[in-house]
Design an enzyme around this catalytic site. Sequence first.
Site, PDB file in Angstrom:
ATOM      1  N   THR A  11       0.813  -1.228   0.000  1.00 18.76           N
ATOM      2  CA  THR A  11       0.000   0.000   0.000  1.00 18.76           C
ATOM      3  C   THR A  11       0.837   1.265   0.000  1.00 18.76           C
ATOM      4  O   THR A  11       0.296   2.364  -0.116  1.00 18.76           O
ATOM      5  CB  THR A  11      -0.923   0.039   1.239  1.00 18.76           C
ATOM      6  OG1 THR A  11      -0.093  -0.059   2.403  1.00 18.76           O
ATOM      7  CG2 THR A  11      -1.938  -1.083   1.227  1.00 18.76           C
ATOM      8  N   GLY A  13       5.214   3.047  -0.261  1.00 14.02           N
ATOM      9  CA  GLY A  13       6.668   2.950  -0.311  1.00 14.02           C
ATOM     10  C   GLY A  13       7.237   1.870  -1.219  1.00 14.02           C
ATOM     11  O   GLY A  13       6.870   1.755  -2.402  1.00 14.02           O
ATOM     12  N   ARG A  34      -2.808  -3.579   5.118  1.00 13.50           N
ATOM     13  CA  ARG A  34      -3.980  -3.393   5.991  1.00 13.50           C
ATOM     14  C   ARG A  34      -4.960  -2.380   5.424  1.00 13.50           C
ATOM     15  O   ARG A  34      -6.144  -2.432   5.706  1.00 13.50           O
ATOM     16  CB  ARG A  34      -3.533  -2.919   7.386  1.00 13.50           C
ATOM     17  CG  ARG A  34      -2.828  -3.985   8.204  1.00 13.50           C
ATOM     18  CD  ARG A  34      -2.152  -3.371   9.404  1.00 13.50           C
ATOM     19  NE  ARG A  34      -1.190  -2.353   8.984  1.00 13.50           N
ATOM     20  CZ  ARG A  34      -0.483  -1.599   9.804  1.00 13.50           C
ATOM     21  NH1 ARG A  34      -0.639  -1.727  11.110  1.00 13.50           N
ATOM     22  NH2 ARG A  34       0.379  -0.716   9.330  1.00 13.50           N
ATOM     23  N   ASP A  60      -3.647  -8.124   8.248  1.00  9.77           N
ATOM     24  CA  ASP A  60      -2.534  -7.681   9.079  1.00  9.77           C
ATOM     25  C   ASP A  60      -1.579  -8.869   9.245  1.00  9.77           C
ATOM     26  O   ASP A  60      -2.008  -9.938   9.694  1.00  9.77           O
ATOM     27  CB  ASP A  60      -3.115  -7.236  10.435  1.00  9.77           C
ATOM     28  CG  ASP A  60      -2.072  -6.606  11.348  1.00  9.77           C
ATOM     29  OD1 ASP A  60      -0.900  -7.031  11.316  1.00  9.77           O
ATOM     30  OD2 ASP A  60      -2.451  -5.689  12.098  1.00  9.77           O
ATOM     31  N   TYR A 153      14.191  -1.854  16.633  1.00  9.82           N
ATOM     32  CA  TYR A 153      14.040  -1.949  15.163  1.00  9.82           C
ATOM     33  C   TYR A 153      15.239  -2.690  14.578  1.00  9.82           C
ATOM     34  O   TYR A 153      15.077  -3.601  13.751  1.00  9.82           O
ATOM     35  CB  TYR A 153      13.903  -0.548  14.546  1.00  9.82           C
ATOM     36  CG  TYR A 153      13.815  -0.601  13.033  1.00  9.82           C
ATOM     37  CD1 TYR A 153      12.697  -1.145  12.397  1.00  9.82           C
ATOM     38  CD2 TYR A 153      14.867  -0.138  12.241  1.00  9.82           C
ATOM     39  CE1 TYR A 153      12.626  -1.222  11.004  1.00  9.82           C
ATOM     40  CE2 TYR A 153      14.801  -0.213  10.851  1.00  9.82           C
ATOM     41  CZ  TYR A 153      13.685  -0.758  10.242  1.00  9.82           C
ATOM     42  OH  TYR A 153      13.611  -0.850   8.869  1.00  9.82           O
ATOM     43  N   LYS A 157      15.568  -6.306  12.380  1.00 11.74           N
ATOM     44  CA  LYS A 157      16.196  -6.455  11.061  1.00 11.74           C
ATOM     45  C   LYS A 157      17.421  -7.386  11.137  1.00 11.74           C
ATOM     46  O   LYS A 157      17.718  -8.071  10.151  1.00 11.74           O
ATOM     47  CB  LYS A 157      16.540  -5.078  10.475  1.00 11.74           C
ATOM     48  CG  LYS A 157      15.295  -4.269  10.104  1.00 11.74           C
ATOM     49  CD  LYS A 157      14.428  -4.980   9.034  1.00 11.74           C
ATOM     50  CE  LYS A 157      13.239  -4.178   8.564  1.00 11.74           C
ATOM     51  NZ  LYS A 157      12.454  -4.850   7.516  1.00 11.74           N
TER      52      LYS A 157
HETATM   53  P1  NDP Z   1       6.146   2.427   4.270  1.00 11.20           P
HETATM   54  O1  NDP Z   1       5.682   2.843   5.616  1.00 11.20           O
HETATM   55  O2  NDP Z   1       6.008   3.382   3.162  1.00 11.20           O
HETATM   56  O3  NDP Z   1       5.463   1.030   3.869  1.00 11.20           O
HETATM   57  C1  NDP Z   1       5.317   0.000   4.791  1.00 11.20           C
HETATM   58  C2  NDP Z   1       4.347  -1.037   4.246  1.00 11.20           C
HETATM   59  O4  NDP Z   1       4.241  -2.100   5.215  1.00 11.20           O
HETATM   60  C3  NDP Z   1       2.964  -0.468   4.045  1.00 11.20           C
HETATM   61  O5  NDP Z   1       2.438  -0.955   2.835  1.00 11.20           O
HETATM   62  C4  NDP Z   1       2.171  -1.028   5.213  1.00 11.20           C
HETATM   63  O6  NDP Z   1       0.821  -1.251   4.818  1.00 11.20           O
HETATM   64  C5  NDP Z   1       2.872  -2.363   5.461  1.00 11.20           C
HETATM   65  N1  NDP Z   1       2.647  -2.840   6.823  1.00 11.20           N
HETATM   66  C6  NDP Z   1       3.096  -2.301   7.973  1.00 11.20           C
HETATM   67  N2  NDP Z   1       2.629  -2.990   9.025  1.00 11.20           N
HETATM   68  C7  NDP Z   1       1.860  -3.993   8.521  1.00 11.20           C
HETATM   69  C8  NDP Z   1       1.095  -5.024   9.091  1.00 11.20           C
HETATM   70  N3  NDP Z   1       1.024  -5.192  10.414  1.00 11.20           N
HETATM   71  N4  NDP Z   1       0.420  -5.858   8.285  1.00 11.20           N
HETATM   72  C9  NDP Z   1       0.482  -5.712   6.941  1.00 11.20           C
HETATM   73  N5  NDP Z   1       1.184  -4.758   6.326  1.00 11.20           N
HETATM   74  C10 NDP Z   1       1.864  -3.900   7.113  1.00 11.20           C
HETATM   75  O7  NDP Z   1       7.695   2.037   4.481  1.00 11.20           O
HETATM   76  P2  NDP Z   1       8.790   1.431   3.482  1.00 11.20           P
HETATM   77  O8  NDP Z   1       8.260   1.207   2.149  1.00 11.20           O
HETATM   78  O9  NDP Z   1       9.989   2.275   3.638  1.00 11.20           O
HETATM   79  O10 NDP Z   1       9.085   0.045   4.225  1.00 11.20           O
HETATM   80  C11 NDP Z   1       9.036  -1.206   3.580  1.00 11.20           C
HETATM   81  C12 NDP Z   1      10.088  -2.111   4.201  1.00 11.20           C
HETATM   82  O11 NDP Z   1      11.376  -1.552   3.979  1.00 11.20           O
HETATM   83  C13 NDP Z   1       9.965  -2.292   5.709  1.00 11.20           C
HETATM   84  O12 NDP Z   1      10.213  -3.643   6.022  1.00 11.20           O
HETATM   85  C14 NDP Z   1      11.061  -1.394   6.266  1.00 11.20           C
HETATM   86  O13 NDP Z   1      11.519  -1.837   7.518  1.00 11.20           O
HETATM   87  C15 NDP Z   1      12.113  -1.571   5.187  1.00 11.20           C
HETATM   88  N6  NDP Z   1      13.132  -0.536   5.119  1.00 11.20           N
HETATM   89  C16 NDP Z   1      12.793   0.771   4.957  1.00 11.20           C
HETATM   90  C17 NDP Z   1      13.785   1.743   4.894  1.00 11.20           C
HETATM   91  C18 NDP Z   1      13.493   3.197   4.796  1.00 11.20           C
HETATM   92  O14 NDP Z   1      14.392   4.016   5.067  1.00 11.20           O
HETATM   93  N7  NDP Z   1      12.300   3.588   4.380  1.00 11.20           N
HETATM   94  C19 NDP Z   1      15.219   1.353   4.921  1.00 11.20           C
HETATM   95  C20 NDP Z   1      15.449  -0.054   5.098  1.00 11.20           C
HETATM   96  C21 NDP Z   1      14.439  -0.952   5.168  1.00 11.20           C
HETATM   97  P3  NDP Z   1      -0.479  -0.936   5.714  1.00 11.20           P
HETATM   98  O15 NDP Z   1      -0.134   0.172   6.647  1.00 11.20           O
HETATM   99  O16 NDP Z   1      -1.525  -0.591   4.717  1.00 11.20           O
HETATM  100  O17 NDP Z   1      -0.739  -2.226   6.390  1.00 11.20           O
HETATM  101  C1  8X3 Z   2      15.422   1.872   7.851  1.00 11.24           C
HETATM  102  C2  8X3 Z   2      16.765   2.497   7.789  1.00 11.24           C
HETATM  103  O1  8X3 Z   2      18.596   3.546   9.165  1.00 11.24           O
HETATM  104  O2  8X3 Z   2      16.354   4.460   9.397  1.00 11.24           O
HETATM  105  O3  8X3 Z   2      15.532   0.497   7.928  1.00 11.24           O
HETATM  106  O4  8X3 Z   2      16.910   2.348  10.367  1.00 11.24           O
HETATM  107  S1  8X3 Z   2      17.160   3.235   9.269  1.00 11.24           S
END
Ligand code: NDP
Ligand code: 8X3
Length: 253
Positions: A11, A13, A34, A60, A153, A157
């Site tokens: 949904t 990112g 979600r 979820d 966090y 990871k």
């Molecule tokens: P966003 O917040 O933009 O997207 C997160 C996604 O995860 C959303 O689609 C959300 O959907 C879903 N999500 C969260 N909790 C749940 C849940 N309980 N059940 C189902 N879906 C869930 O963040 P990002 O795109 O940045 O994050 C995506 C991944 O990348 C994550 O695992 C994050 O840890 C990882 N990451 C991100 C970084 C960053 O700097 N942004 C760097 C490194 C890793 P909804 O809320 O609709 O359920």
């Molecule tokens: C997200 C990157 O550095 O903000 O996984 O934790 S950081």
Amino acid sequence: MHRTILITGATSGIGRACAIKFAGDNDRLILTGRRADRLNELAESLQKEFGVEVLSLNFDVRDKEAVKRHLGGLQGKWASIDILINNAGLAAGFDSIQEGSTDDWDQMIDTNVKGLLYVSRMIAPLMIKQGRGHIINVGSIAGKMVYPKGGVYCATKFAVDAITQSMRVDLLADGIKVSQVCPGAVETEFSVVRYKGNKEKADGVYKGFQPLTAEDIAGSIYWIAGLPAHVNINDLVVMPVAQASPAYFNKKL
Ligand code: NDP
Ligand code: 8X3
């Protein structure tokens, strides 16, 4: 032959960017998250723009029974999953161990670790049965190095890193590929979620340097997914040039 790709957290990112990238290749998509309104909107726009088949599953990942109900009920072509992108995840809060919220910790551990496991537990047997598959886990630079106030966090990871390595060993005999992509700072809703809607704090995270975009990471995942059958990327760390480690930036403020 077009592939069937299951993306958790589509949904927003990185997950959303992956959906768009793979749709451009005419792949069949199973999208989860979600927020049903966002899922449906994305599905409709992908169907319209690319003519791809999309199945939206609104649940979820922390809810074990919901995961079983939605993924255990996949039939026919929808059960024939080529690629699982375990992307759903979040950071909640930015606190030391002595001051952190135990509810935040539960949410991160339940989503990033247990949710990923619940989903994988449903999909890996389908891949084994069909004799092919590729699991791509979204880890983080936070799963390689810790930073102040990011302890839990980071721990989730680091767990994804360990689970990725374990999956690769467990699924070796079945020829299932297992990869991990570990991004540095990507400007998505990640920080808005971490700071619980505080836009100013969230925007501050990306001030003074050029972060990655969700599309940058989707591109890396797409590349990993398209390599020849005998080639696997075990682990890929993708960073902004201006970020050397989780806490070390070249910021021009
Ligand atoms: P966003 O917040 O933009 O997207 C997160 C996604 O995860 C959303 O689609 C959300 O959907 C879903 N999500 C969260 N909790 C749940 C849940 N309980 N059940 C189902 N879906 C869930 O963040 P990002 O795109 O940045 O994050 C995506 C991944 O990348 C994550 O695992 C994050 O840890 C990882 N990451 C991100 C970084 C960053 O700097 N942004 C760097 C490194 C890793 P909804 O809320 O609709 O359920
Ligand atoms: C997200 C990157 O550095 O903000 O996984 O934790 S950081």
